[in-house]
Scaffold this motif. Structure first.
Motif, PDB file in Angstrom:
ATOM      1  N   ALA A  29       0.552  -1.101   0.360  1.00 27.26           N
ATOM      2  CA  ALA A  29       0.001   0.290  -0.078  1.00 27.26           C
ATOM      3  C   ALA A  29       1.172   1.233  -0.161  1.00 27.26           C
ATOM      4  N   PRO A  30       1.935   1.399   0.383  1.00 29.24           N
ATOM      5  CA  PRO A  30       2.133   2.701   0.936  1.00 29.24           C
ATOM      6  C   PRO A  30       3.214   2.516  -0.033  1.00 29.24           C
ATOM      7  N   LEU A  34       1.048   3.710  -3.319  1.00 24.57           N
ATOM      8  CA  LEU A  34       1.126   5.594  -3.140  1.00 24.57           C
ATOM      9  C   LEU A  34       2.738   6.218  -3.765  1.00 24.57           C
ATOM     10  N   VAL A  35       3.251   6.014  -3.002  1.00 27.69           N
ATOM     11  CA  VAL A  35       4.554   6.520  -3.567  1.00 27.69           C
ATOM     12  C   VAL A  35       5.783   6.657  -4.728  1.00 27.69           C
ATOM     13  N   VAL A  56       5.087  13.395  -1.163  1.00 29.08           N
ATOM     14  CA  VAL A  56       4.492  11.925  -1.134  1.00 29.08           C
ATOM     15  C   VAL A  56       4.206  11.026  -0.267  1.00 29.08           C
ATOM     16  N   GLY A  57       5.444  11.239   0.567  1.00 27.04           N
ATOM     17  CA  GLY A  57       5.848  10.048   1.552  1.00 27.04           C
ATOM     18  C   GLY A  57       5.123  10.304   3.239  1.00 27.04           C
ATOM     19  N   GLY A  92       1.010   9.820   2.567  1.00 28.69           N
ATOM     20  CA  GLY A  92       1.347   8.734   2.763  1.00 28.69           C
ATOM     21  C   GLY A  92       1.397   8.189   4.080  1.00 28.69           C
ATOM     22  N   THR A  93       1.780   8.647   5.053  1.00 28.37           N
ATOM     23  CA  THR A  93       1.751   8.732   6.297  1.00 28.37           C
ATOM     24  C   THR A  93       0.517   8.877   7.361  1.00 28.37           C
ATOM     25  N   VAL A 131      -2.563   9.850   5.759  1.00 31.33           N
ATOM     26  CA  VAL A 131      -3.312   9.083   4.581  1.00 31.33           C
ATOM     27  C   VAL A 131      -3.254   7.297   6.463  1.00 31.33           C
ATOM     28  N   SER A 132      -2.020   6.571   6.855  1.00 30.14           N
ATOM     29  CA  SER A 132      -2.033   5.533   7.421  1.00 30.14           C
ATOM     30  C   SER A 132      -2.276   5.866   9.063  1.00 30.14           C
ATOM     31  N   ALA A 185       5.942   4.607   4.851  1.00 23.82           N
ATOM     32  CA  ALA A 185       5.738   5.598   3.553  1.00 23.82           C
ATOM     33  C   ALA A 185       6.660   7.069   3.571  1.00 23.82           C
ATOM     34  N   THR A 186       6.531   7.282   5.199  1.00 23.50           N
ATOM     35  CA  THR A 186       8.301   8.940   4.800  1.00 23.50           C
ATOM     36  C   THR A 186       8.669   7.446   4.313  1.00 23.50           C
TER      37      THR A 186
END
Length: 257
Positions: free
Chosen positions: A34-35, A38-39, A156-157, A160-161, A163-164, A188-189
């Motif tokens: 998932a991450p 997105l990234v 973007v990372g 994602g963080t 969002v999580s 994600a980060t």
């Protein structure tokens, strides 16, 4: 082929895997679909959105060069131009038309053909300088595209963080799940930073470096063929061209020649 990019990336990712192992973790801990989705997908998408479709096509076309591109060898270029000077001195400038017919490099082919056709030296210089400028501008579009991706990826990372973490807050009633969820959120980060610094920025810098080296080669050719047209003595021409190249870019044999 110059393997610098492949070697550097392999060492960087090897250091990452080694760090995970030393911390008692495994690579699977950060390989979360998932991450990563997105990234990588979002970063490329916003990179496309920040430019044009032509920029994307140039970047995709140039990507293999970042890994298998072969830097030009100045001493080979110098030897080639000196050979042209020697032939022109023996047989005249018209003899270079045959060399132009056998030349695979479009830039050099055009230069030799114009010399054989009797094009004025100043007009030929302007033509070749425009050719170099256009080629350099086109090459740098590809490098800039990947550098732009390197700028977007960390942000973007972070997205994602965030969002999580919203998903983490939904599970506050189950404390046993919070640890794994929070850890997964920061992946994600991590991938944003990794992709920027281990992939996109190195690729962009590599393409820019290859572009600079190619521009130097074309400039060397331009000065060489213009000197041939002016009737420069081959030995002096070789010394002049070597003086235009940093000493560390020339082999000892070529420097001593």
């Amino acid at each position: 082929m110059d393997p610098a990019t492949l070697i550097g990336m392999a060492i960087a990712f090897g250091a990452l895997v080694g760090t995970l192992a030393m911390e008692g973790s495994t690579i699977s801990a950060i390989l979360l679909p998932a991450p990563m989705l997105l990234v990588f997908v979002a970063t490329i998408a916003v990179g496309i959105a920040s430019g044009t479709i032509r920029d994307l096509m140039l970047a995709v076309k140039a990507l293999p060069r970042a890994f298998v591109g072969k830097p030009p060898k100045p001493h080979e270029t110098i030897d080639q131009v000196v050979a042209f000077a020697e032939k022109a001195r023996r047989e005249g400038l018209l003899s270079l038309e045959q060399e132009a017919d056998n030349e695979a490099d479009p830039f050099l082919k055009k230069a030799l053909q114009n010399i054989a056709d009797g094009t004025d030296g100043e007009e030929l210089r302007n033509l070749l300088e425009d050719e170099i400028a256009t080629r350099t501008a086109s090459d740098r579009v590809a490098g800039k595209f990947f550098t732009t991706l390197g700028g977007f990826a960390p942000t973007v990372g972070i997205i994602g963080t965030v969002v999580s973490l919203t998903h983490v807050l939904e599970n506050l009633s189950t404390p046993g799940k919070l640890g794994p969820l929070i850890a997964a959120a920061f992946v994600a980060t991590l991938w944003g930073l990794l992709s920027a610094n281990f992939l996109w920025l190195p690729i962009g810098s590599r393409l820019r470096r290859l572009s600079d080296l190619e521009a130097q080669r074309m400039t060397l050719l331009m000065e060489g063929v213009l000197a041939v047209q002016a009737g420069s003595q081959p030995r002096l021409l070789g010394e002049r061209l070597r003086a235009m190249v940093p000493a560390n870019a020339l082999p000892k044999l070529s420097k001593a020649a």
